[in-house]
Design an enzyme around this catalytic site. Structure first.
Site, short mmCIF file in Angstrom:
data_model
loop_
_atom_site.label_atom_id
_atom_site.label_comp_id
_atom_site.label_asym_id
_atom_site.label_seq_id
_atom_site.Cartn_x
_atom_site.Cartn_y
_atom_site.Cartn_z
N ASP A 89 0.82 -1.22 0.00
CA ASP A 89 0.00 0.00 0.00
C ASP A 89 0.84 1.25 0.00
OD1 ASP A 89 -2.66 -1.45 1.78
OD2 ASP A 89 -2.80 -0.34 -0.11
N ILE A 92 1.33 2.41 -3.48
CA ILE A 92 0.16 2.58 -4.34
C ILE A 92 -0.47 3.92 -4.00
CG2 ILE A 92 -2.07 1.67 -5.05
CD1 ILE A 92 -1.25 -1.03 -4.19
N GLU A 128 -6.93 1.26 1.09
CA GLU A 128 -6.35 2.53 1.55
C GLU A 128 -6.46 3.53 0.41
OE1 GLU A 128 -2.84 0.96 4.49
OE2 GLU A 128 -2.49 2.64 3.16
N ASP A 130 -5.94 7.10 -1.01
CA ASP A 130 -5.07 8.21 -0.67
C ASP A 130 -5.69 9.56 -1.00
OD1 ASP A 130 -2.70 5.99 -1.89
OD2 ASP A 130 -2.83 6.61 0.19
N HIS A 174 -14.87 8.90 -17.74
CA HIS A 174 -15.48 9.32 -19.00
C HIS A 174 -14.48 10.17 -19.75
CE1 HIS A 174 -19.52 7.92 -18.20
NE2 HIS A 174 -19.43 8.40 -16.97
N CYS A 216 -13.99 6.02 -23.01
CA CYS A 216 -14.36 6.13 -24.41
C CYS A 216 -13.23 6.85 -25.14
CB CYS A 216 -15.63 6.97 -24.56
SG CYS A 216 -17.00 6.34 -23.60
N SER A 242 -16.15 2.88 -25.21
CA SER A 242 -15.94 1.69 -24.39
C SER A 242 -17.25 1.35 -23.71
CB SER A 242 -14.89 1.96 -23.31
OG SER A 242 -13.63 2.00 -23.85
N SER A 244 -19.85 -0.89 -21.15
CA SER A 244 -19.83 -1.53 -19.84
C SER A 244 -20.25 -2.98 -19.99
CB SER A 244 -20.77 -0.81 -18.89
OG SER A 244 -22.06 -0.84 -19.42
#
Lengths: 402, 556
Positions: A89, A92, A128, A130, A174, A216, A242, A244
């Site tokens: 973590d 990241i 976690e 951030d 998006h 997209c 793109s 779903s």
């Protein structure tokens, strides 16, 4: 405690490609003349093939609101995979709007599901985040990438990579042709992103960078990159959307995007010691499954994608070397060479200065506040009211007031 | 802002007029010189790959000659250039003992600076300590003593003895012909071992050298940083069986702190320690019947670190790079645990390290016979053995590696300090060069950024930091050329601090990118409807004014 996984991980059963390929690659590498004659040196060379010593991941979900559930699920799924494969973590940086789990419209609070029938809760209990909620802005994102962060930022919100770090950047939300929308209020363009990566390269803040985007027209975001050692993947080409994956009727929204769904299925078969390379990741989600055409860009990358392991970016396989030498220490010399420990601090008792004389406070009379004539806004407001009053009613009525 | 391109030439210390450059170690830095337009070329030779923006380019030279990767499409632009050439000078003084050189040769010595020093030296250890007050002990300066071939000071078969401090003793090479040339060659070899070589400087500038030219040694040590945090952790996965005690405070103050004090000029260090219970390794070891012990093979070692790292908590405290040293006491059911290397042999130290991360050592505990065992077993860790390994790993992680030397060289062990003076000098040489290169990169890219984005506001303190960085870096280059290593390093450190502060100032964020079509798309729908009646009324006003001028003025 291990995170709940939907299906067991098949160990080493999914090695794609012929078995001799890694051995041939290793042989070819050894023949290339890296001046490795010693056995241990050879092993070290193989370990150092990719040239990185640590891994970082920056995972960004750029949408908020309940109907963008799938973007949060996308990001959290990648987060879980990356954690499972070994990146801690502390390495990241997760940026989420984080308004799904406790949303009043969530029929199952404190959960975010990624498979229908609520099979897999990707929110878990050790996420976690951030940067959450309104902290996910273009400015913060660029600050994280370039490192121009105010000094008061805590360590968990910083990207402390160096020139031997491989960084995975995943963005979802998006987007359009050349831009990506951040939380319905701002946009980041592909030129700004490319400039940010160039700033990172100038300061050698990465060794290699993998950029994955699931929006997209995602391919437009990596068109403008010009810094070396960047590999980019996108879920759709310019002009395509793109799509779903599937809705869950219990929750009422779409749970995941198609591209990330199939990438996740691919990653579930990767374990920290697997030798799967990037070419397999490029084949994930063909047009028949994804409806859009995923694209990738490797011209800026110096190594051949065939030689790049998935775990070079998604996992954190440490390079190790055996320690063969020791320093000879003589315990008898320790007493002579240490400094005299300073024990002056223990002897003197600490005294505190009188800060608040309590007696004065209790018996204190309230101090007379100085009177200031009203100024500025209040004055103007009253002047306006009086003017309007007298304009309406005329000055002759003043005598009735006083 | 523009910086003047300067070229520094070092004072040449000519020992032999016919052979200039004899004492002078000169390395061409990796930025080209002379031209204001520079091109960055990187990648494998002949590939024409460009590092950096295609708009700006800088030419990069290799350490021993020009190295041109080919040109390609790309605009040239005016990039101001800071530094031209690196010139590093090592002040070396060679002291000839009486009788070392034959008389004829002695007359040929160009510098007749004879100082008669009487000192009786029996053994080499005494020699090192006794010679210490004779030489000037400044950072970077070296002294080489040449003794006669037949002197009993050095043992048989040893041609050169390198001491703990900055001195070396060598036998005068015997033989016909030019003894001085042989002496100079040997002295150059010694000086290279004790200060720097082309390879070590190239490694320090590894940012600019293509990846395939680097060895593994360059990826192991930490980059030059202003501070480091060192954490010692004791992992006890089985507290029911082992009650482990380690006197880490005494060990740190006795063994680690002298080492860190010696490195005190290089960086700030902070040391902390912790004990973790129930922290297991991520890999389960195999049982080996032949040795009736548990084995961790070399292939499984990379997966050991990650599960533990989440628990170390090392990232919460400071922004400096962290070095973790873990001491793992295996569980009772997995004792004894040995690490095997690639060939299957047990590792003597039972430890391994990871580049730029730290090291792990496995400490096996002797268990008495089961019926006499009283659990938990009290274990007092032998800190000397542990610290020997950790200090060796610490040296490797800082890049203080063993220098490959020929057979007849004898090195004095550094003792409890863990570090000899000349090893510290080696570190300082490479760090100084690395710092100066970093400063030049940072400032160049900052200048490029500010040129590209015209509307960034540069605050006064950013500007003053930049000037300070340039001035400090120039000082550092001058000091390097004149051989003052200590002040050069301090100046380079200040330059790095200032340049990093200027580059990473939070106010220099460029967020605004307005492509032209977006400008049209935003402003036209706003202003066009508003502008139409305004324009029409302006036209009407003008027309009326013109008409009233045309009409004759009415007079009553």
């Amino acid at each position: 405690p291990p995170l709940p996984v939907a299906k067991p991980v098949p160990m080493a059963a999914a090695l794609p490609g012929p078995r001799w390929l890694p051995a041939a690659a290793a042989l070819l590498w050894a023949c290339c003349g890296s001046a490795a004659t010693d056995g241990i040196q050879d092993q070290a060379e193989q370990f150092f093939r990719s040239g990185h010593t640590n891994n970082w991941a920056v995972l960004v979900c750029t949408s908020r609101f309940w109907f963008n559930y799938r973007h949060v699920a996308n990001t959290l799924s990648v987060y879980r995979s990356v954690k499972r494969l070994g990146i801690p973590d502390s390495h990241i940086v997760l940026m989420l709007a984080d308004d799904m789990a406790c949303n009043p419209r969530n029929p199952k609070p404190a959960t975010v599901f990624s498979h229908k029938n609520m099979e897999l809760n990707v929110y878990g209990d050790d996420v976690e985040v951030d940067y959450r909620s309104y902290e996910v802005t273009v400015e913060n994102f660029l600050r994280v990438l370039t490192g121009r962060i105010p000094p008061s930022t805590p360590r968990s919100k910083r990207l402390l990579s160096d020139d031997r770090s491989n960084i995975l950047i995943y963005m979802t939300g998006h987007g359009g042709n050349g831009f990506l929308k951040f939380q319905d209020s701002e946009e980041i363009t592909n030129v700004e992103l490319a400039d940010a990566f160039e700033q990172m390269w100038q300061k050698r803040r990465y060794n290699e960078l993998l950029f994955i985007i699931d929006t997209c027209q995602g391919a437009s975001m990596y068109e403008r990159f010009y810094s070396p050692n960047i590999m980019a993947l996108a879920s759709s080409q310019v002009g395509e959307d793109s799509l779903s994956h599937q809705p869950d009727l219990g929750i009422g929204v779409h749970l995941m995007d198609r591209y990330t769904f199939y990438v996740l299925e691919f990653l579930e078969e990767i374990h920290p010691a697997s030798q799967t390379n990037m070419n397999d990741l490029f084949q994930v989600c063909p047009r028949s499954l994804c409806v859009s055409t995923p694209g990738h860009r490797t011209d800026l990358f110096q190594r051949d994608p065939q030689n790049v392991l998935i775990t070079d970016f998604f996992g954190s396989v440490r390079k190790v070397e055996i320690t063969t030498e020791t320093v000879a220490l003589d315990p008898n010399l320790v007493g002579l060479e240490t400094r005299v420990p300073n024990d002056e601090m223990a002897t003197e008792p600490l005294k505190y200065a009188e800060q608040l004389p309590v007696a004065q406070i209790i018996h204190q009379k309230p101090k007379q506040k100085d009177w200031h004539p009203p100024g500025g806004f209040i004055l103007g407001l009253w002047a306006l009211i009086i003017m309007v009053f007298f304009k309406t009613y005329g000055i002759k009525h003043m005598k009735y007031i006083f | 802002m523009s910086y003047i391109c300067r070229r520094f030439s070092a004072q040449t210390f000519d020992a032999d007029p016919g052979d200039s450059g004899w004492w002078q170690q000169q390395f061409i830095g990796l930025l080209s010189q002379g031209s204001e337009t520079i091109e960055v070329l990187g990648g494998p030779q002949g590939s024409g790959w460009f590092w950096g923006s295609p708009k700006c380019c800088a030419e990069v030279r290799g350490a021993d000659g020009s190295w041109d990767g080919g040109r390609g499409p790309g605009l040239r632009c005016q990039v101001t250039l800071l530094f031209a050439q690196f010139q590093l000078t090592v002040p070396v003084s060679v002291v000839f003992a009486k009788g070392a050189l034959p008389g004829a040769q002695q007359r040929r010595l160009p510098f007749a600076d004879t100082q008669e020093e009487e000192s009786l030296l029996n053994r080499k250890n005494q020699a090192d300590a006794a010679l210490l007050p004779l030489q000037e002990d400044s950072l970077g300066a070296l002294t080489v003593y040449v003794i006669p071939e037949t002197s009993p000071l050095l043992p048989q078969g040893v041609g050169v003895y390198v001491g703990k401090h900055r001195s070396a003793v060598m036998r005068c090479p015997q033989g016909p012909g030019d003894v001085l040339a042989a002496v100079s060659a040997r002295v150059q070899q010694i000086v290279q071992a004790m200060s720097f070589t082309t390879d070590s400087i190239t490694a320090a500038l590894s940012d600019r050298v293509p990846m395939d030219q680097l060895g593994t040694d360059t990826r192991r040590p930490f980059k030059s940083s202003l501070g480091y945090e060192i954490t010692f952790s004791l992992l006890n996965p089985d507290p029911k069986s082992h009650d482990v005690h380690w006197d880490i405070e005494a060990a740190v103050s006795g063994y680690v702190q002298p080492f860190l004090d010696k490195l005190g000029s290089v960086a700030n260090f902070s040391v902390d320690s912790q004990i973790l219970y129930y922290a297991v390794l991520g890999v389960s070891p195999r049982f080996d019947k032949a040795s009736s012990s548990f084995i961790l093979s070399a292939l499984s070692l990379p997966h050991v670190i990650n599960p533990v790292e989440a628990r170390l908590g090392s990232s919460a405290t400071s922004l400096y790079p962290v070095l973790n040293f873990l001491l793992y006491v295996p569980e009772r059911i997995h004792s004894p645990l040995y690490i095997q290397d690639k060939d299957g042999a047990a590792v003597g130290t039972n430890a391994f390290h990871s580049p730029r991360w730290g090291g792990i050592m496995v400490y096996n505990v002797d268990h008495p016979a089961p019926d006499k065992a009283l659990l938990p077993l009290r274990v007092d860790v032998d800190m000397v053995r542990v610290m020997e390994v950790f200090l060796a790993q610490l040296r490797l992680l800082f890049g203080i590696s063993q220098v490959p030397l020929p057979e007849e060289f004898l090195l004095e062990s550094p003792g409890n300090k863990g570090l000899t003076d000349w090893e510290l000098d080696r570190l300082l040489w490479t760090r100084t060069v690395e710092n100066i290169a970093t400063v030049s990169t940072t400032l160049t890219s900052l200048a490029q950024l500010l040129d590209k984005i015209g509307n960034i506001v540069i605050k006064d303190d950013v500007a003053s930091e930049v000037y300070h960085a340039v001035a400090s870096a120039q000082t550092a280059m001058l000091e390097l050329a004149s051989g003052h290593l200590g002040s050069a390093f301090q100046a380079s450190k200040e330059a790095v601090i200032s340049s990093e502060r200027a580059f990473f100032d939070p106010s220099l964020l460029h967020l605004l990118y307005f492509p032209d079509d977006q400008k049209f798309a935003i402003y036209i729908p706003l202003f066009l409807p508003m502008a139409v009646p305004i324009l029409l009324s302006l036209v009407k006003i003008l027309r009326e004014a013109k008409q009233s001028k045309k009409e004759p003025t009415k007079t009553d």
